[in-house]
Design an enzyme around this catalytic site. Structure first.
Site, mmCIF file in Angstrom:
data_model
loop_
_atom_site.group_PDB
_atom_site.id
_atom_site.type_symbol
_atom_site.label_atom_id
_atom_site.label_comp_id
_atom_site.label_asym_id
_atom_site.label_seq_id
_atom_site.Cartn_x
_atom_site.Cartn_y
_atom_site.Cartn_z
ATOM 1 N N GLN A 47 47.663 32.633 44.084
ATOM 2 C CA GLN A 47 47.110 33.716 44.903
ATOM 3 C C GLN A 47 48.154 34.334 45.832
ATOM 4 O O GLN A 47 47.971 35.438 46.342
ATOM 5 C CB GLN A 47 45.941 33.187 45.742
ATOM 6 C CG GLN A 47 46.352 32.123 46.757
ATOM 7 C CD GLN A 47 45.162 31.479 47.439
ATOM 8 O OE1 GLN A 47 44.010 31.687 47.064
ATOM 9 N NE2 GLN A 47 45.430 30.664 48.460
ATOM 10 N N LYS A 48 49.269 33.629 46.046
ATOM 11 C CA LYS A 48 50.271 34.108 46.998
ATOM 12 C C LYS A 48 51.003 35.359 46.501
ATOM 13 O O LYS A 48 51.644 36.052 47.293
ATOM 14 C CB LYS A 48 51.274 32.997 47.310
ATOM 15 C CG LYS A 48 50.668 31.810 48.046
ATOM 16 C CD LYS A 48 50.121 32.193 49.411
ATOM 17 C CE LYS A 48 49.679 30.983 50.202
ATOM 18 N NZ LYS A 48 49.213 31.335 51.554
ATOM 19 N N ASP A 49 50.899 35.664 45.220
ATOM 20 C CA ASP A 49 51.462 36.925 44.715
ATOM 21 C C ASP A 49 50.879 38.112 45.485
ATOM 22 O O ASP A 49 51.566 39.094 45.755
ATOM 23 C CB ASP A 49 51.128 37.109 43.229
ATOM 24 C CG ASP A 49 51.991 36.271 42.313
ATOM 25 O OD1 ASP A 49 52.842 35.522 42.813
ATOM 26 O OD2 ASP A 49 51.785 36.360 41.086
ATOM 27 N N ALA A 52 52.425 38.311 49.093
ATOM 28 C CA ALA A 52 53.873 38.551 49.031
ATOM 29 C C ALA A 52 54.158 40.003 48.665
ATOM 30 O O ALA A 52 54.967 40.670 49.310
ATOM 31 C CB ALA A 52 54.527 37.604 48.024
ATOM 32 N N THR A 79 54.154 30.767 48.001
ATOM 33 C CA THR A 79 54.591 32.052 48.551
ATOM 34 C C THR A 79 56.065 32.277 48.252
ATOM 35 O O THR A 79 56.485 33.391 47.926
ATOM 36 C CB THR A 79 54.338 32.112 50.073
ATOM 37 O OG1 THR A 79 52.962 31.851 50.332
ATOM 38 C CG2 THR A 79 54.712 33.486 50.632
#
Length: 332
Positions: A47-49, A52, A79
Site C-alpha cells: 500500500q505504500k506505493d 510514496a 515505503t
C-alpha cells in the site's frame, strides 16, 4: 472499477485500483461477510506505493524535488521500496534509514532497487540519535539537494488514501461496507481511508490494529503518551513508540492489540486457507478481526473490509521460516 489493460508509460501508472476478494475460510465461523483489499497488487507489492507516489509528485509540483535530487526517508521497508522504485523511474537517488526489525528480505530488496540503506536499532527511543527517525534527519541535513519524505508527520500520507483507497473501497462494496479493519503504523491508511468512508456513511466503524508493545491504543483512549507501554515486538509496519501526526485519532473508533505470535500464525493460516500469500501485518489484521468478533462487534449483516498491506515474499526469512519461528519461541 477496472484498470486500463492497455499499455502504460511506466510502472508507476499501475499504482492503486487494487482488487478485493471475499474471504471464504478464515472467517467462516464469524458473523458477517468479510473482504480483503489486496494492496500487494500495487507494483511495489504494498500500500505504500500510494503515499510514496503522492508525496513525490506533490513535491515535484511545488518545485521542491527536481531531477538529480536525493530522496531521504525513515522506513520499515515498504515505503522505502516504493520510493526506491519511484526514484529509479524518475531519476532520483534514494537514501533510507531502516529499522533492524525489518526483515533481511526487505533490506536486500532496497539495495537491489539501488537505495543506500542505513540499518538502525529498533529498540531505542525515537529521540535517540541512533533511531531511524534521527538518522534520516541527519542524512537529510548533510545531503545537498535532498528531500525528507517524513511519512510519519506528513499530511499527504493521509491525503493519498483519502483520494484513492477510500473511494475504491466504497465503490467496490457498492457502499455496503459497515466496518473497516486497518493496521495502524504511520496512520495514513487508516486515517485517510476511514475519513473518506465516514464522510459517505458516518455509521461505518473504523477498527484499528495495534501491536502489543506500542503506544497507539492507550494514546487513543487517554490522550496520554505512555512510554511504559513500549516494549520490543517483531511485527513490522505496525504500532509506534511515538505519536505520528499522520494519524487522525478522531477517525478511529477503537483499537485492538495483537501479539507477534498470533499475528505470525494468522498470516500463515491465510496462506493455507485462502491461497493469499500475505505479509506479517495482514496476519495482524486478521487476528484483530477475530478478537473484535469475539467481542461481538459484528453481526450477520456486517460487511467488513480488511486492508491487507503487503506481500508475503518480504517475510521469507521471518514468519515463513520455521527456524525463525522457533527462535522466537513461536514453534516447538
Amino acid at each position: 472499477m477496472t484498470r486500463n489493460q492497455g499499455i502504460n508509460n511506466t510502472i508507476l501508472e499501475l499504482v492503486g485500483e487494487t482488487p478485493m476478494v471475499k474471504l471464504q475460510r478464515i472467517t467462516k465461523h464469524l458473523k458477517g461477510t468479510y473482504y480483503a483489499k489486496l494492496e500487494a497488487f500495487n507494483p511495489g507489492l504494498s500500500q505504500k506505493d500510494r503515499i510514496a507516489l503522492h508525496i513525490v509528485e506533490n513535491a515535484e509540483k511545488k518545485g521542491i524535488l527536481k531531477k538529480g535530487a536525493t530522496i531521504v526517508e525513515t522506513t520499515s521497508g515498504n515505503t522505502g521500496y516504493s520510493l526506491a522504485m519511484i526514484g529509479l523511474v524518475k531519476g532520483y537517488k534514494c537514501i533510507l534509514a531502516v529499522s533492524d526489525k525489518s526483515s533481511q528480505d526487505k533490506i536486500d530488496l532496497l539495495k537491489t532497487m539501488g537505495a543506500e540503506v542505513h540499518v538502525c536499532p529498533a529498540n531505542v527511543p525515537a529521540a535517540d540519535p541512533r533511531s531511524y527517525y534521527e538518522v534520516a534527519k541527519t542524512i537529510h541535513r548533510k545531503t545537498k539537494n535532498s528531500v525528507y519524505i517524513n511519512q510519519y508527520f506528513n499530511e499527504l500520507n493521509i491525503e493519498a488514501h483519502y483520494r484513492t483507497t477510500g473511494p475504491e473501497i466504497w465503490e467496490q462494496t457498492q457502499g455496503k461496507i459497515t466496518h473497516l479493519v486497518v493496521a495502524s503504523g504511520t496512520g495514513g491508511t487508516i486515517s485517510g481511508t476511514g475519513k473518506y468512508l465516514k464522510e459517505q456513511n458516518p455509521n461505518i466503524k473504523v477498527l484499528g490494529v495495534d501491536a502489543i508493545g506500542s503506544v497507539l491504543k492507550k494514546y487513543h483512549e487517554t490522550g496520554e503518551l505512555d512510554l511504559n507501554e513500549v516494549s520490543p515486538y517483531k511485527i513490522e509496519g505496525l504500532g509506534k513508540n511515538l505519536i505520528p501526526t499522520a494519524t487522525d485519532f478522531d477517525v478511529i473508533d477503537i483499537y485492538e492489540k495483537v501479539s507477534d505470535k498470533e499475528a505470525a500464525f494468522a498470516a500463515r493460516n491465510i496462506v493455507k486457507k485462502e491461497g493469499i500469500f500475505c505479509g506479517y501485518t495482514c496476519g495482524a489484521v486478521v487476528q484483530a478481526t477475530k478478537q473484535y468478533a469475539e467481542q461481538d462487534y459484528f453481526d450477520e449483516n456486517s460487511v467488513v473490509v480488511l486492508i491487507f498491506p503487503d506481500h508475503g515474499s518480504r517475510y521469507m526469512n521471518k514468519i515463513y521460516n520455521d527456524s525463525w519461528m522457533k527462535e522466537q519461541g513461536f514453534m516447538e
